[in-house]
Design a protein around this motif. Sequence first.
Motif, PDB file in Angstrom:
ATOM      1  N   SER A 166     -11.561 -12.809  66.365  1.00 42.08           N
ATOM      2  CA  SER A 166     -11.906 -11.405  66.631  1.00 42.08           C
ATOM      3  C   SER A 166     -10.737 -10.679  67.294  1.00 42.08           C
ATOM      4  CB  SER A 166     -13.145 -11.323  67.521  1.00 42.08           C
ATOM      5  OG  SER A 166     -12.913 -11.924  68.783  1.00 42.08           O
ATOM      6  N   GLN A 167      -9.985 -11.355  68.143  1.00 39.97           N
ATOM      7  CA  GLN A 167      -8.811 -10.739  68.760  1.00 39.97           C
ATOM      8  C   GLN A 167      -7.712 -10.491  67.726  1.00 39.97           C
ATOM      9  OE1 GLN A 167      -8.345 -13.788  71.823  1.00 39.97           O
ATOM     10  NE2 GLN A 167      -8.720 -12.252  73.407  1.00 39.97           N
ATOM     11  N   GLN A 168      -7.534 -11.436  66.811  1.00 39.92           N
ATOM     12  CA  GLN A 168      -6.544 -11.247  65.752  1.00 39.92           C
ATOM     13  C   GLN A 168      -6.946 -10.090  64.843  1.00 39.92           C
ATOM     14  OE1 GLN A 168      -5.310 -15.092  63.906  1.00 39.92           O
ATOM     15  NE2 GLN A 168      -6.479 -16.035  65.562  1.00 39.92           N
ATOM     16  N   LEU A 169      -8.253  -9.992  64.536  1.00 35.09           N
ATOM     17  CA  LEU A 169      -8.742  -8.885  63.716  1.00 35.09           C
ATOM     18  C   LEU A 169      -8.551  -7.557  64.439  1.00 35.09           C
ATOM     19  CD1 LEU A 169     -10.207  -7.846  61.199  1.00 35.09           C
ATOM     20  CD2 LEU A 169     -12.380  -8.282  62.390  1.00 35.09           C
ATOM     21  N   GLN A 170      -8.840  -7.531  65.739  1.00 35.66           N
ATOM     22  CA  GLN A 170      -8.645  -6.298  66.516  1.00 35.66           C
ATOM     23  C   GLN A 170      -7.190  -5.861  66.472  1.00 35.66           C
ATOM     24  OE1 GLN A 170     -10.149  -6.044  70.675  1.00 35.66           O
ATOM     25  NE2 GLN A 170      -8.115  -5.254  71.189  1.00 35.66           N
ATOM     26  N   GLN A 171      -6.273  -6.811  66.624  1.00 31.04           N
ATOM     27  CA  GLN A 171      -4.855  -6.480  66.587  1.00 31.04           C
ATOM     28  C   GLN A 171      -4.475  -5.843  65.262  1.00 31.04           C
ATOM     29  OE1 GLN A 171      -2.997  -6.791  69.209  1.00 31.04           O
ATOM     30  NE2 GLN A 171      -0.860  -7.271  68.702  1.00 31.04           N
ATOM     31  N   ALA A 172      -4.978  -6.423  64.170  1.00 24.13           N
ATOM     32  CA  ALA A 172      -4.648  -5.920  62.838  1.00 24.13           C
ATOM     33  C   ALA A 172      -5.243  -4.534  62.602  1.00 24.13           C
ATOM     34  CB  ALA A 172      -5.145  -6.893  61.774  1.00 24.13           C
ATOM     35  N   VAL A 173      -6.498  -4.346  63.008  1.00 26.15           N
ATOM     36  CA  VAL A 173      -7.168  -3.057  62.792  1.00 26.15           C
ATOM     37  C   VAL A 173      -6.498  -1.961  63.612  1.00 26.15           C
ATOM     38  CG1 VAL A 173      -9.313  -1.774  63.160  1.00 26.15           C
ATOM     39  CG2 VAL A 173      -9.388  -4.066  62.148  1.00 26.15           C
ATOM     40  N   VAL A 174      -6.236  -2.231  64.884  1.00 28.17           N
ATOM     41  CA  VAL A 174      -5.614  -1.222  65.747  1.00 28.17           C
ATOM     42  C   VAL A 174      -4.239  -0.845  65.216  1.00 28.17           C
ATOM     43  CG1 VAL A 174      -4.676  -0.780  68.054  1.00 28.17           C
ATOM     44  CG2 VAL A 174      -6.911  -1.873  67.801  1.00 28.17           C
ATOM     45  N   PHE A 175      -3.453  -1.838  64.816  1.00 28.10           N
ATOM     46  CA  PHE A 175      -2.110  -1.545  64.314  1.00 28.10           C
ATOM     47  C   PHE A 175      -2.179  -0.694  63.046  1.00 28.10           C
ATOM     48  CE2 PHE A 175       1.720  -2.147  61.907  1.00 28.10           C
ATOM     49  CZ  PHE A 175       2.726  -2.179  62.846  1.00 28.10           C
ATOM     50  N   CYS A 176      -3.018  -1.093  62.098  1.00 27.90           N
ATOM     51  CA  CYS A 176      -3.087  -0.360  60.821  1.00 27.90           C
ATOM     52  C   CYS A 176      -3.597   1.066  61.007  1.00 27.90           C
ATOM     53  CB  CYS A 176      -3.980  -1.121  59.835  1.00 27.90           C
ATOM     54  SG  CYS A 176      -3.290  -2.701  59.287  1.00 27.90           S
ATOM     55  N   VAL A 177      -4.630   1.238  61.830  1.00 20.55           N
ATOM     56  CA  VAL A 177      -5.176   2.579  62.063  1.00 20.55           C
ATOM     57  C   VAL A 177      -4.151   3.450  62.789  1.00 20.55           C
ATOM     58  CG1 VAL A 177      -6.938   3.893  63.309  1.00 20.55           C
ATOM     59  CG2 VAL A 177      -7.577   1.833  62.039  1.00 20.55           C
ATOM     60  N   ALA A 178      -3.499   2.889  63.828  1.00 18.78           N
ATOM     61  CA  ALA A 178      -2.515   3.665  64.587  1.00 18.78           C
ATOM     62  C   ALA A 178      -1.306   4.022  63.734  1.00 18.78           C
ATOM     63  CB  ALA A 178      -2.080   2.876  65.825  1.00 18.78           C
ATOM     64  N   ALA A 179      -0.856   3.079  62.900  1.00 19.46           N
ATOM     65  CA  ALA A 179       0.302   3.352  62.035  1.00 19.46           C
ATOM     66  C   ALA A 179      -0.038   4.415  60.996  1.00 19.46           C
ATOM     67  CB  ALA A 179       0.751   2.066  61.348  1.00 19.46           C
ATOM     68  N   LEU A 180      -1.246   4.348  60.429  1.00 18.78           N
ATOM     69  CA  LEU A 180      -1.664   5.347  59.444  1.00 18.78           C
ATOM     70  C   LEU A 180      -1.776   6.728  60.086  1.00 18.78           C
ATOM     71  CD1 LEU A 180      -2.670   6.104  56.617  1.00 18.78           C
ATOM     72  CD2 LEU A 180      -4.968   5.416  57.334  1.00 18.78           C
ATOM     73  N   ALA A 181      -2.381   6.777  61.274  1.00 20.71           N
ATOM     74  CA  ALA A 181      -2.496   8.059  61.975  1.00 20.71           C
ATOM     75  C   ALA A 181      -1.119   8.631  62.282  1.00 20.71           C
ATOM     76  CB  ALA A 181      -3.291   7.878  63.264  1.00 20.71           C
ATOM     77  N   CYS A 182      -0.182   7.777  62.675  1.00 16.28           N
ATOM     78  CA  CYS A 182       1.178   8.221  62.965  1.00 16.28           C
ATOM     79  C   CYS A 182       1.843   8.782  61.712  1.00 16.28           C
ATOM     80  CB  CYS A 182       1.993   7.057  63.514  1.00 16.28           C
ATOM     81  SG  CYS A 182       3.736   7.432  63.793  1.00 16.28           S
ATOM     82  N   ALA A 183       1.670   8.098  60.587  1.00 16.18           N
ATOM     83  CA  ALA A 183       2.271   8.561  59.338  1.00 16.18           C
ATOM     84  C   ALA A 183       1.715   9.923  58.932  1.00 16.18           C
ATOM     85  CB  ALA A 183       2.030   7.532  58.239  1.00 16.18           C
ATOM     86  N   LEU A 184       0.410  10.111  59.113  1.00 16.87           N
ATOM     87  CA  LEU A 184      -0.209  11.385  58.742  1.00 16.87           C
ATOM     88  C   LEU A 184       0.225  12.506  59.679  1.00 16.87           C
ATOM     89  CD1 LEU A 184      -3.838  10.160  57.918  1.00 16.87           C
ATOM     90  CD2 LEU A 184      -2.042  10.813  56.301  1.00 16.87           C
ATOM     91  N   LEU A 185       0.276  12.224  60.992  1.00 21.85           N
ATOM     92  CA  LEU A 185       0.678  13.244  61.961  1.00 21.85           C
ATOM     93  C   LEU A 185       2.141  13.610  61.825  1.00 21.85           C
ATOM     94  CD1 LEU A 185      -1.197  11.960  65.146  1.00 21.85           C
ATOM     95  CD2 LEU A 185      -1.705  14.038  63.854  1.00 21.85           C
ATOM     96  N   SER A 186       2.950  12.659  61.363  1.00 17.21           N
ATOM     97  CA  SER A 186       4.390  12.908  61.267  1.00 17.21           C
ATOM     98  C   SER A 186       4.763  13.796  60.088  1.00 17.21           C
ATOM     99  CB  SER A 186       5.139  11.575  61.153  1.00 17.21           C
ATOM    100  OG  SER A 186       4.942  10.799  62.310  1.00 17.21           O
ATOM    101  N   ARG A 187       3.825  14.043  59.188  1.00 16.29           N
ATOM    102  CA  ARG A 187       4.134  14.900  58.036  1.00 16.29           C
ATOM    103  C   ARG A 187       4.421  16.337  58.449  1.00 16.29           C
ATOM    104  NH1 ARG A 187      -0.145  13.323  53.205  1.00 16.29           N
ATOM    105  NH2 ARG A 187       0.652  11.201  52.808  1.00 16.29           N
ATOM    106  N   LYS A 188       3.747  16.786  59.512  1.00 15.97           N
ATOM    107  CA  LYS A 188       3.940  18.153  59.992  1.00 15.97           C
ATOM    108  C   LYS A 188       4.429  18.090  61.432  1.00 15.97           C
ATOM    109  CE  LYS A 188       1.674  22.636  60.553  1.00 15.97           C
ATOM    110  NZ  LYS A 188       0.406  23.386  60.435  1.00 15.97           N
ATOM    111  N   PRO A 189       5.672  18.474  61.681  1.00 13.53           N
ATOM    112  CA  PRO A 189       6.215  18.383  63.041  1.00 13.53           C
ATOM    113  C   PRO A 189       5.376  19.150  64.051  1.00 13.53           C
ATOM    114  CG  PRO A 189       7.950  18.857  61.459  1.00 13.53           C
ATOM    115  CD  PRO A 189       6.652  18.992  60.722  1.00 13.53           C
TER     116      PRO A 189
END
Length: 263
Positions: free
Chosen positions: A27-50
């Motif tokens: 469950s800790q490994q899954l949490q790490q993967a989910v948090v990283f993927c969600v945070a990275a995706l959110a960062c990619a989307l937010l970075s499209r518009k400065p």
Amino acid sequence: MNSLILAALPAFLGSLFLMHRGGASPSQQLQQAVVFCVAALACALLSRKPLTFTDKSRDRALIVAAVLVVLPLLVPGAAPHRWLGAGGFRLYMASVLLPGTVLLLPQARSAWAALLLLTAALADQPDASQATAFALAGLVVLWRTPLSVLARVGVGIALAGAVTMAWLRPDPLEPVSYVEGVLVLAQEVGPLALVFALVALALPVAMLLRLGQVAVAVYYAAILFFAYRQLTPMPLLGFGAGPIVGYFGMASLCRPRKSAHWK
């Protein structure tokens, strides 16, 4: 920013491997993967518009960050007071907020006040590693501000005093193998694993320097040193949602110095 996202990928992959070797639960490994993927995706989307900040909105953002760092001090219980959360999920607030805060400081009118307040709060938690890393990054910011020499010296002395108090206070937490001790785990696996881990940790710092974000790079370099000493969680390579959220929050705000969009 996509370059910062890519720079974090090796550390993320290494974290899953080392968490498995260190005995982290599925469950800790899954949490790490989910948090990283969600945070990275959110960062990619937010970075499209400065994002743009006015002086007022930047100061308000710093006030919110300061309040959220202070809030754990109001949570009942024994020290250290570093987390906010509910149930079994807690966020390490300093690791969430400080990277982005360091990024906003150079253009803030109240940079010196935010530096002093946040460092004092970190010392009171106590969190000597984060207090020191934030103060060192703050000194880089102060060097570039229009404050007088006397004012810079005064703020620097106050920061040094807060950091000293933080180190003098006892920290009862013991290191965990897949949080603070991941480099020891990598060394136990073998030389190639250790080299991979060190390169993975160096990549985000090198990318920040390449983007001209010296203060944030200094913050992360200091955190990596203290994490190597097993005094604080290893960002990205070790288990923990806070450092991941903090890194990608900072990355979503980050712009190369030569093409900055700050107002």
